[in-house]
Design a protein around this motif. Structure first.
Motif, PDB file in Angstrom:
ATOM      1  N   HIS A 104       0.854  -1.186   0.000  1.00 13.67           N
ATOM      2  CA  HIS A 104       0.000   0.000   0.000  1.00 13.67           C
ATOM      3  C   HIS A 104       0.892   1.238   0.000  1.00 13.67           C
ATOM      4  CE1 HIS A 104      -2.418  -3.319   1.264  1.00 13.67           C
ATOM      5  NE2 HIS A 104      -1.763  -3.385   2.425  1.00 13.67           N
TER       6      HIS A 104
ATOM      7  N   TYR B 199       1.198   5.607   0.448  1.00 15.96           N
ATOM      8  CA  TYR B 199       0.631   6.818   1.024  1.00 15.96           C
ATOM      9  C   TYR B 199       1.416   8.028   0.527  1.00 15.96           C
ATOM     10  CZ  TYR B 199      -1.306   3.337   4.161  1.00 15.96           C
ATOM     11  OH  TYR B 199      -1.953   2.232   4.649  1.00 15.96           O
TER      12      TYR B 199
ATOM     13  N   GLN C 163       2.221  12.002   1.553  1.00 15.43           N
ATOM     14  CA  GLN C 163       2.142  12.941   2.669  1.00 15.43           C
ATOM     15  C   GLN C 163       2.789  14.253   2.273  1.00 15.43           C
ATOM     16  OE1 GLN C 163       4.358  12.147   6.330  1.00 15.43           O
ATOM     17  NE2 GLN C 163       2.688  13.018   7.551  1.00 15.43           N
TER      18      GLN C 163
ATOM     19  N   ALA D 143      -1.593  15.094   7.156  1.00 20.02           N
ATOM     20  CA  ALA D 143      -1.640  13.677   7.439  1.00 20.02           C
ATOM     21  C   ALA D 143      -1.417  12.876   6.154  1.00 20.02           C
ATOM     22  CB  ALA D 143      -3.001  13.314   8.036  1.00 20.02           C
ATOM     23  N   PRO D 144      -0.961  11.642   6.279  1.00 16.23           N
ATOM     24  CA  PRO D 144      -0.833  10.794   5.095  1.00 16.23           C
ATOM     25  C   PRO D 144      -2.186  10.562   4.435  1.00 16.23           C
ATOM     26  CG  PRO D 144       0.362   9.863   6.951  1.00 16.23           C
ATOM     27  CD  PRO D 144      -0.485  10.978   7.493  1.00 16.23           C
TER      28      PRO D 144
ATOM     29  N   TYR E 245       5.218   6.857   1.061  1.00 13.13           N
ATOM     30  CA  TYR E 245       5.567   5.725   1.916  1.00 13.13           C
ATOM     31  C   TYR E 245       4.888   4.450   1.422  1.00 13.13           C
ATOM     32  CZ  TYR E 245       7.067   9.251   5.315  1.00 13.13           C
ATOM     33  OH  TYR E 245       7.701  10.292   5.939  1.00 13.13           O
TER      34      TYR E 245
ATOM     35  N   GLN F 113       3.864   0.429   2.512  1.00 14.72           N
ATOM     36  CA  GLN F 113       3.494  -0.242   3.767  1.00 14.72           C
ATOM     37  C   GLN F 113       2.967  -1.636   3.462  1.00 14.72           C
ATOM     38  OE1 GLN F 113      -0.411   0.180   5.097  1.00 14.72           O
ATOM     39  NE2 GLN F 113       0.175  -1.739   6.072  1.00 14.72           N
TER      40      GLN F 113
ATOM     41  N   TRP G 294       1.624  -5.551   5.563  1.00 14.85           N
ATOM     42  CA  TRP G 294       1.380  -6.318   6.763  1.00 14.85           C
ATOM     43  C   TRP G 294       2.333  -7.513   6.735  1.00 14.85           C
ATOM     44  CZ3 TRP G 294      -1.047  -6.651  11.399  1.00 14.85           C
ATOM     45  CH2 TRP G 294      -1.093  -7.911  11.993  1.00 14.85           C
TER      46      TRP G 294
ATOM     47  N   ALA H 258       3.892  -7.266  12.065  1.00 12.05           N
ATOM     48  CA  ALA H 258       2.615  -6.552  11.971  1.00 12.05           C
ATOM     49  C   ALA H 258       2.718  -5.492  10.872  1.00 12.05           C
ATOM     50  CB  ALA H 258       2.203  -5.976  13.313  1.00 12.05           C
ATOM     51  N   VAL H 259       2.436  -4.236  11.207  1.00 16.23           N
ATOM     52  CA  VAL H 259       2.427  -3.179  10.200  1.00 16.23           C
ATOM     53  C   VAL H 259       3.847  -2.645  10.002  1.00 16.23           C
ATOM     54  CG1 VAL H 259       1.525  -0.921   9.599  1.00 16.23           C
ATOM     55  CG2 VAL H 259       0.082  -2.543  10.851  1.00 16.23           C
TER      56      VAL H 259
ATOM     57  N   PHE I 243       6.194   0.092   7.689  1.00 15.18           N
ATOM     58  CA  PHE I 243       6.304   1.198   6.726  1.00 15.18           C
ATOM     59  C   PHE I 243       7.723   1.255   6.172  1.00 15.18           C
ATOM     60  CE2 PHE I 243       2.367   3.512   6.998  1.00 15.18           C
ATOM     61  CZ  PHE I 243       1.879   3.273   8.278  1.00 15.18           C
TER      62      PHE I 243
ATOM     63  N   GLY J  66      10.826   3.673   4.713  1.00 11.19           N
ATOM     64  CA  GLY J  66      11.376   4.909   5.249  1.00 11.19           C
ATOM     65  C   GLY J  66      10.900   6.172   4.548  1.00 11.19           C
TER      66      GLY J  66
END
Lengths: 122, 107
Positions: free
Chosen positions: B33, B35, B37, B42-43, B86, B88, B90, B95-96, B98, B100
């Protein structure tokens, strides 16, 4: 329109505690994956914690044992209790809704709040 | 722990194509995924599940994922695309996760 609004960020001394809240509009917190993601000044995004619709929680190793995520269904809010704060916890803390996309795990974040700034300094 | 690697920065001229990469061990087996920013904001989710554009995102944005590299491609770059991007995923252990982030500068 769905909105997430964080609050509670402020200046706190090392070793101190702080409680953040995330108020949701047009979104039921308890029906969703809800998460906290932080961003230290000038740095990238770092996932902190999430709670799924069943109430199960997960934490990043960097905050495990110090932070606790919770929700208040009556107020439709997500909370983050932060204890034993360190200067490295200084960051903007974002509340975000997670989506599974049909999988059995949190996949992506489609709605983000504007964030609240936590500063840990003496 | 699972690590996602992005180049810290890149620049592209308006009207050209920006290719932002995200490297990870066998990342092609995961859903990636992306994002966007912008400073002080916010992202915003741009692409999810490797290739699906989020609501309101222009068709100029597209994603792909194979092997050890996922890619976000922006064609006909505009000044308004200047931002940090960014990736990302799972991961069952971490877990999650991102990446850098990549700072995209439009010349």
């Amino acid at each position: 329109e769905v909105h997430l609004v964080e609050s509670g960020g402020e200046l706190v001394q090392p070793g101190g505690s702080l409680r953040l809240s995330c108020a949701a509009s047009d979104l039921t917190v308890s029906y969703n994956y809800m998460s906290w993601v932080r961003q230290s000044p000038g740095k990238g995004l770092e996932w902190v914690s999430f709670m799924d619709s069943g109430g199960d929680t997960k934490y990043a190793d960097s905050v495990k044992g110090r932070f606790t995520i919770s929700r208040d269904n009556s107020k439709n809010t997500l909370n983050l209790q932060m204890n034993s704060l360190r200067p490295g916890d200084t960051a903007v803390y974002y509340c975000a809704r997670g989506r599974s996309g049909g999988y059995s795990y949190l996949n992506w974040f489609d709605i983000w709040g504007r964030g609240t700034l936590v500063t840990v300094s003496s | 722990s699972y690590v996602l690697t992005q180049s810290p920065s890149m620049s592209v001229a308006p009207g050209k194509t920006a290719t932002i990469t995200c490297g990870g061990n066998n990342i092609g087996s995961k859903s990636v995924h992306w994002y966007q920013q912008k400073p002080g904001q916010a992202p915003v989710l741009v692409v999810y599940d490797d290739t699906d554009r989020s609501s309101g995102i222009p068709e100029r944005f597209s994603g792909s994922n194979s092997g050890n590299t996922a890619t976000l491609t922006i064609i006909r770059v505009e000044a308004g695309d200047e931002a940090d991007y960014y990736c990302q995923v799972w991961d069952s252990r971490s877990a999650v996760v991102f990446g850098g982030g990549t700072k995209l500068t439009v010349l």
